[in-house]
Design an enzyme around this catalytic site. Sequence first.
Site, PDB file in Angstrom:
ATOM      1  N   ARG A 110     105.706 -43.788  82.628  1.00 27.99           N
ATOM      2  CA  ARG A 110     105.881 -42.306  82.298  1.00 27.99           C
ATOM      3  C   ARG A 110     104.360 -41.833  82.176  1.00 27.99           C
ATOM      4  O   ARG A 110     103.876 -42.429  81.094  1.00 27.99           O
ATOM      5  CB  ARG A 110     106.700 -41.846  81.236  1.00 27.99           C
ATOM      6  CG  ARG A 110     106.833 -40.565  81.066  1.00 27.99           C
ATOM      7  CD  ARG A 110     107.504 -40.231  79.792  1.00 27.99           C
ATOM      8  NE  ARG A 110     107.527 -38.796  79.165  1.00 27.99           N
ATOM      9  CZ  ARG A 110     107.084 -38.331  78.064  1.00 27.99           C
ATOM     10  NH1 ARG A 110     106.651 -39.253  77.138  1.00 27.99           N
ATOM     11  NH2 ARG A 110     107.141 -37.199  77.729  1.00 27.99           N
ATOM     12  N   HIS A 166     101.797 -32.283  79.055  1.00 27.97           N
ATOM     13  CA  HIS A 166     101.721 -32.973  77.720  1.00 27.97           C
ATOM     14  C   HIS A 166     100.476 -32.640  77.006  1.00 27.97           C
ATOM     15  O   HIS A 166      99.484 -33.153  76.699  1.00 27.97           O
ATOM     16  CB  HIS A 166     101.503 -34.461  77.785  1.00 27.97           C
ATOM     17  CG  HIS A 166     101.715 -35.350  76.972  1.00 27.97           C
ATOM     18  ND1 HIS A 166     102.654 -36.415  77.068  1.00 27.97           N
ATOM     19  CD2 HIS A 166     101.394 -35.541  75.533  1.00 27.97           C
ATOM     20  CE1 HIS A 166     102.920 -37.178  75.824  1.00 27.97           C
ATOM     21  NE2 HIS A 166     102.146 -36.633  74.812  1.00 27.97           N
ATOM     22  N   GLU A 194     107.618 -32.655  74.369  1.00 22.54           N
ATOM     23  CA  GLU A 194     107.492 -32.184  72.802  1.00 22.54           C
ATOM     24  C   GLU A 194     107.176 -30.998  72.566  1.00 22.54           C
ATOM     25  O   GLU A 194     106.098 -30.585  72.261  1.00 22.54           O
ATOM     26  CB  GLU A 194     106.767 -33.159  72.187  1.00 22.54           C
ATOM     27  CG  GLU A 194     107.414 -34.400  72.157  1.00 22.54           C
ATOM     28  CD  GLU A 194     106.511 -35.658  71.039  1.00 22.54           C
ATOM     29  OE1 GLU A 194     105.876 -35.059  70.442  1.00 22.54           O
ATOM     30  OE2 GLU A 194     107.085 -36.765  70.843  1.00 22.54           O
ATOM     31  N   ASN A 221     112.246 -38.174  72.337  1.00 24.36           N
ATOM     32  CA  ASN A 221     111.113 -39.099  71.698  1.00 24.36           C
ATOM     33  C   ASN A 221     111.477 -39.243  70.152  1.00 24.36           C
ATOM     34  O   ASN A 221     111.685 -38.444  69.595  1.00 24.36           O
ATOM     35  CB  ASN A 221     109.832 -38.269  72.026  1.00 24.36           C
ATOM     36  CG  ASN A 221     109.235 -38.142  73.458  1.00 24.36           C
ATOM     37  OD1 ASN A 221     109.881 -38.562  74.480  1.00 24.36           O
ATOM     38  ND2 ASN A 221     108.253 -37.311  73.618  1.00 24.36           N
ATOM     39  N   TYR A 259     110.311 -41.300  66.568  1.00 21.33           N
ATOM     40  CA  TYR A 259     109.509 -42.146  65.665  1.00 21.33           C
ATOM     41  C   TYR A 259     110.136 -42.538  64.405  1.00 21.33           C
ATOM     42  O   TYR A 259     110.093 -43.632  63.836  1.00 21.33           O
ATOM     43  CB  TYR A 259     107.952 -41.490  65.586  1.00 21.33           C
ATOM     44  CG  TYR A 259     107.399 -41.453  66.746  1.00 21.33           C
ATOM     45  CD1 TYR A 259     106.626 -42.680  67.544  1.00 21.33           C
ATOM     46  CD2 TYR A 259     107.578 -40.557  67.738  1.00 21.33           C
ATOM     47  CE1 TYR A 259     105.956 -42.738  68.491  1.00 21.33           C
ATOM     48  CE2 TYR A 259     106.814 -40.457  69.071  1.00 21.33           C
ATOM     49  CZ  TYR A 259     106.118 -41.509  69.526  1.00 21.33           C
ATOM     50  OH  TYR A 259     105.524 -41.748  70.711  1.00 21.33           O
ATOM     51  N   GLU A 317     109.961 -41.737  74.411  1.00 19.36           N
ATOM     52  CA  GLU A 317     108.951 -42.339  73.478  1.00 19.36           C
ATOM     53  C   GLU A 317     109.470 -42.896  72.416  1.00 19.36           C
ATOM     54  O   GLU A 317     110.229 -42.397  71.831  1.00 19.36           O
ATOM     55  CB  GLU A 317     107.752 -41.311  73.116  1.00 19.36           C
ATOM     56  CG  GLU A 317     106.936 -40.738  74.040  1.00 19.36           C
ATOM     57  CD  GLU A 317     105.884 -39.803  73.379  1.00 19.36           C
ATOM     58  OE1 GLU A 317     105.654 -39.672  72.573  1.00 19.36           O
ATOM     59  OE2 GLU A 317     105.518 -39.011  74.420  1.00 19.36           O
TER      60      GLU A 317
HETATM   61  C1  PNW Z   1     103.955 -37.964  70.260  1.00 20.17           C
HETATM   62  N1  PNW Z   1     104.574 -35.237  64.323  1.00 20.17           N
HETATM   63  O1  PNW Z   1     103.164 -37.082  69.271  1.00 20.17           O
HETATM   64  C2  PNW Z   1     103.218 -37.697  71.427  1.00 20.17           C
HETATM   65  O2  PNW Z   1     104.086 -37.385  72.524  1.00 20.17           O
HETATM   66  C3  PNW Z   1     102.147 -38.655  71.811  1.00 20.17           C
HETATM   67  O3  PNW Z   1     101.232 -38.150  72.745  1.00 20.17           O
HETATM   68  C4  PNW Z   1     101.668 -39.115  70.674  1.00 20.17           C
HETATM   69  O4  PNW Z   1     100.714 -40.015  70.999  1.00 20.17           O
HETATM   70  C5  PNW Z   1     102.680 -40.092  69.992  1.00 20.17           C
HETATM   71  O5  PNW Z   1     103.968 -39.053  69.554  1.00 20.17           O
HETATM   72  C6  PNW Z   1     102.220 -40.828  68.605  1.00 20.17           C
HETATM   73  O6  PNW Z   1     101.956 -39.708  67.688  1.00 20.17           O
HETATM   74  C7  PNW Z   1     103.521 -36.657  68.150  1.00 20.17           C
HETATM   75  O7  PNW Z   1     103.672 -34.859  63.586  1.00 20.17           O
HETATM   76  C8  PNW Z   1     102.459 -36.300  67.186  1.00 20.17           C
HETATM   77  O8  PNW Z   1     105.783 -34.933  64.139  1.00 20.17           O
HETATM   78  C9  PNW Z   1     102.980 -35.570  66.056  1.00 20.17           C
HETATM   79  C10 PNW Z   1     104.410 -35.635  65.606  1.00 20.17           C
HETATM   80  C11 PNW Z   1     105.404 -35.961  66.524  1.00 20.17           C
HETATM   81  C12 PNW Z   1     104.902 -36.579  67.914  1.00 20.17           C
END
Ligand code: PNW
Length: 478
Positions: free
Chosen positions: A83, A127, A172, A301, A303, A378
């Site tokens: 991707r 993006h 996002e 996505n 995390y 992601e």
């Molecule tokens: C995502 N938050 O970014 C992006 O899609 C990527 O480009 C990035 O490198 C990756 O996650 C890691 O950070 C985020 O603050 C950045 O919640 C910040 C947040 C969430 C996603």
Amino acid sequence: PEPATPQTPVTFPSAFLWGAATSAYQIEGAVREDGRTPSIWDTFSHTPGKTAGGETGDLAVDHYHRYRDDVALMADLGLNAYRFSVSWSRVQPTGRGPAVQRGLDFYRKLVDELLAKGIKPAVTLYHWDLPQELEDAGGWPARDTALRFAEYAAIVGEALGDRVEQWITLNEPWCSAFLGYASGVHAPGRTDPAASLRAAHHLNLAHGLGAVALRSVMPARNSVALSLNTSVVRPLSQQPADLVAARKIDDLSGGIFHGPILHGAYPEHLFEATASVTDWSFVQDGDLTAIRQPLDALGLNYYTPTLVSAADADSRAPRSDGHGDSSHSPWPAAEDVAFHQTPGERTEMGWTVDPTGLHELIMRYTREVPGLPLYITENGAAYDDKPDSDGRVHDPERVNYLHGHLSAVRRALADGADVRGYYLWSLMDNFEWAYGYDKRFGSVYVDYVTLERTPKSSALWYGRAAKTGTLPSVEPAE
Ligand code: PNW
């Protein structure tokens, strides 16, 4: 956290996509080549004080010149999907008007290289790198930006639609709207809550108009999706005030996008909750119909989860909540919400490792839209990786992170979810936005002096998973 041992084999469907993800500004470099002009991220990263160490994507990891080697590396690892995003400023430097053929040619060559190696491309159109001229004309808070996005979508769809099946309009939109226009930790760095809600609506509109534009120029077999980073919101307690706080953040991170996109309506409580900031008069007749276009798939996505409660009087100061340093909140009209650190082990971003959140997110959208194919577009972690004296890079924490989260995906499949693939963030270390090159999310290590690429042990582990369809065992982290 998941126990690393004992392990029973975790096996995936044979058609499962094992991918990695990147984005244009984070990896390409070559910002002044072949007709490209600045995007908001060029402007922002070159503004003193906006990124760690003043770092920029000028060179990034030079993928623009090294894409053949990078594709070969993916093929060697055993990945079957990739991707990436297209830089709008390469294709339509001012955000309007005719396309630049050299810009399109780069992506065509990249796609042909991927296809020749049996790697399925997924294209993200946006993006976060808006052409600067469109920001100067008002950016996402201006309605016209959505119309310009649809034209751009048609240009890229026309150029690549014969060879790319998987399309993602926006990555996002939460980050674009709220980190870009409310907290200001991302480009264009504005801190105007009313503008951020206008931006969210116009991003929704851009998605809808973009989906129609793509379908008008592409073969019907192609799939149109978008990638959301809906927070997995957990209330600190079951007290009514904490549940209200959780609902507010859920609406502002997820419902504000999936409400109109999937169901044709904003969440019931959103207008009232944000009435102190905006009257929403920018929503025009017909917009909700234009936004709600049939989706072929949804990208998620993930995390880390988000833990919230009602704020008492002294926790009402604005805070950054792991969203970068800013005295401005990314959450409009949410001064009554307090954010808490989820307990547990954390990554270099300070984000708690919690695979149960990924399972929860998948099951939530499985209920929200039964039958809609899902992709994890992601998921990944930053760690402080360093080469050993022998030049190898061992990242057992990342292996553990991937094992835990892929196991959560497998559990969701067993629970009836239709997850078709997983894209690790990220293929290689890259420009981590406001954090610069400090935070390494790659499964491939990049030496920032030589730009040499070295697969970390997690890349080898993930490649074995991709090749066999089964997660290899995990060595206990040292
Ligand atoms: C995502 N938050 O970014 C992006 O899609 C990527 O480009 C990035 O490198 C990756 O996650 C890691 O950070 C985020 O603050 C950045 O919640 C910040 C947040 C969430 C996603």
